[in-house]
Design a protein around this motif. Structure first.
Motif, short mmCIF file in Angstrom:
data_model
loop_
_atom_site.label_atom_id
_atom_site.label_comp_id
_atom_site.label_asym_id
_atom_site.label_seq_id
_atom_site.Cartn_x
_atom_site.Cartn_y
_atom_site.Cartn_z
N VAL A 14 -65.91 -25.59 -7.26
CA VAL A 14 -66.87 -26.51 -7.89
C VAL A 14 -66.12 -27.74 -8.37
O VAL A 14 -65.05 -27.63 -8.98
N THR A 15 -66.68 -28.90 -8.11
CA THR A 15 -66.16 -30.16 -8.65
C THR A 15 -67.25 -30.81 -9.49
O THR A 15 -68.36 -31.03 -8.99
N LEU A 16 -66.95 -31.06 -10.75
CA LEU A 16 -67.90 -31.69 -11.65
C LEU A 16 -67.45 -33.10 -11.98
O LEU A 16 -66.28 -33.34 -12.30
N ASP A 17 -68.40 -34.04 -11.89
CA ASP A 17 -68.15 -35.44 -12.22
C ASP A 17 -69.15 -35.86 -13.29
O ASP A 17 -70.36 -35.91 -13.01
N CYS A 22 -64.28 -36.75 -18.37
CA CYS A 22 -63.36 -36.49 -17.25
C CYS A 22 -63.90 -35.37 -16.38
O CYS A 22 -64.41 -34.36 -16.88
N GLY A 23 -63.78 -35.53 -15.07
CA GLY A 23 -64.23 -34.49 -14.15
C GLY A 23 -63.23 -33.35 -14.04
O GLY A 23 -62.12 -33.41 -14.56
N CYS A 24 -63.63 -32.30 -13.33
CA CYS A 24 -62.76 -31.13 -13.19
C CYS A 24 -63.14 -30.33 -11.95
O CYS A 24 -64.19 -30.55 -11.35
N THR A 25 -62.26 -29.41 -11.60
CA THR A 25 -62.55 -28.43 -10.55
C THR A 25 -62.51 -27.04 -11.18
O THR A 25 -61.82 -26.81 -12.19
N TYR A 26 -63.24 -26.12 -10.55
CA TYR A 26 -63.33 -24.75 -11.07
C TYR A 26 -63.44 -23.78 -9.91
O TYR A 26 -64.10 -24.07 -8.89
N ASN A 27 -62.82 -22.61 -10.04
CA ASN A 27 -63.00 -21.54 -9.04
C ASN A 27 -62.85 -20.18 -9.70
O ASN A 27 -62.21 -20.04 -10.75
N VAL A 51 -61.16 -28.15 -16.53
CA VAL A 51 -62.30 -27.26 -16.74
C VAL A 51 -62.10 -26.37 -17.97
O VAL A 51 -60.97 -25.99 -18.30
N ARG A 52 -63.21 -26.07 -18.63
CA ARG A 52 -63.21 -25.16 -19.77
C ARG A 52 -63.95 -23.89 -19.35
O ARG A 52 -64.99 -23.97 -18.68
N VAL A 53 -63.43 -22.74 -19.75
CA VAL A 53 -64.05 -21.46 -19.38
C VAL A 53 -64.16 -20.56 -20.61
O VAL A 53 -63.30 -20.59 -21.49
#
Length: 236
Positions: free
Chosen positions: A179-182, A153-158, A225-227
């Motif tokens: 950031v958008t990750l696919d 699954c994609g996600c966004t991050y800031n 997103v995971r941080v």
């Protein structure tokens, strides 16, 4: 005889003038010498102060963020946005996850299908920093954060980090591009974002560290997103 008498009478006055000129010259020389001494003393004081500050800052805690990896669940973090199924912590590497490059980091924070943003406010005076020292040294402030997405699954991050004055007004700030990750087309393994603040001027008293994101498919659960590995350090 009259001329000799006049010459004899004027001679002491000439001697007095010469003595006064010598006194003035001696005073000016002493003043210049004192100024040079004061200048040397000021330079030495500045060097000693710088050395003292270096020692003091080197003895301060490394990472000013508390609970940066989720070892204490969500302790010390203010949840600005807590959407979807809310913030959660999981064990590394997690379902559909990625190995982290530091084996000592065993947990991470994960987000859900609506925005999840958390913040930590660092009070530098409470951490033991002296306001005069902060203003004089203006130490470099380096921030780091690690993020990744799942493989399914994609996600966004800031990330937003702000340097604040005593009234918590912004002196300067860093905002990452969103950031958008696919996973279908991007490398979604753990990535680091970092930034260093320098020459920001006097007045620094607080640092605000804020980050988060969500998933891109709006799936129930924790697919965003995971941080982890977040840090704020100061270097004199």
């Amino acid at each position: 005889m009259q001329e000799d008498s006049c010459a004899s009478f004027c001679q002491p006055e000439k001697v007095c003038r010469e003595i006064r000129l010598q006194e003035v010259s001696s005073h000016q020389t002493h003043t210049h010498s004192t100024e040079r001494t004061d200048s040397r003393d000021t330079t030495l004081t500045s060097q000693e102060k710088k050395k003292s500050l270096t020692t003091r800052f080197n003895n301060m805690p490394g990472n000013l963020l508390k609970n940066p990896n989720g070892d204490e669940a969500l302790e010390h973090w203010e949840l600005i946005e807590n959407g979807g199924d809310q913030w959660q912590t999981e064990d590394m590497p997690g379902a559909c996850g990625h190995a982290f490059n530091d084996e000592s980091v065993t947990k991470y924070f994960c987000t859900s299908f609506e925005p999840c943003i958390k913040r930590q406010m660092i009070d530098l005076l409470a951490e033991g920093y002296d306001p005069e020292h902060l203003d004089f040294a203006q130490p470099a402030v380096t921030v780091e954060d690690w993020y990744c997405s799942r493989t399914d699954c994609g996600c966004t991050y800031n990330l937003t980090v702000s340097l604040l004055d005593e009234n918590k007004e912004v002196i300067t700030e860093f905002k990452s591009d969103e950031v958008t990750l696919d996973p279908d087309c991007d490398d979604c393994s753990w990535k680091k974002v970092s930034y260093t603040f320098t020459d920001y001027g006097p007045g620094l008293r607080f640092i605000s560290f804020e980050h988060g994101g969500q998933d891109t498919k709006y799936w129930q659960g924790w697919f965003g997103v995971r941080v982890t590995g977040s840090s704020v350090t100061m270097d004199f």
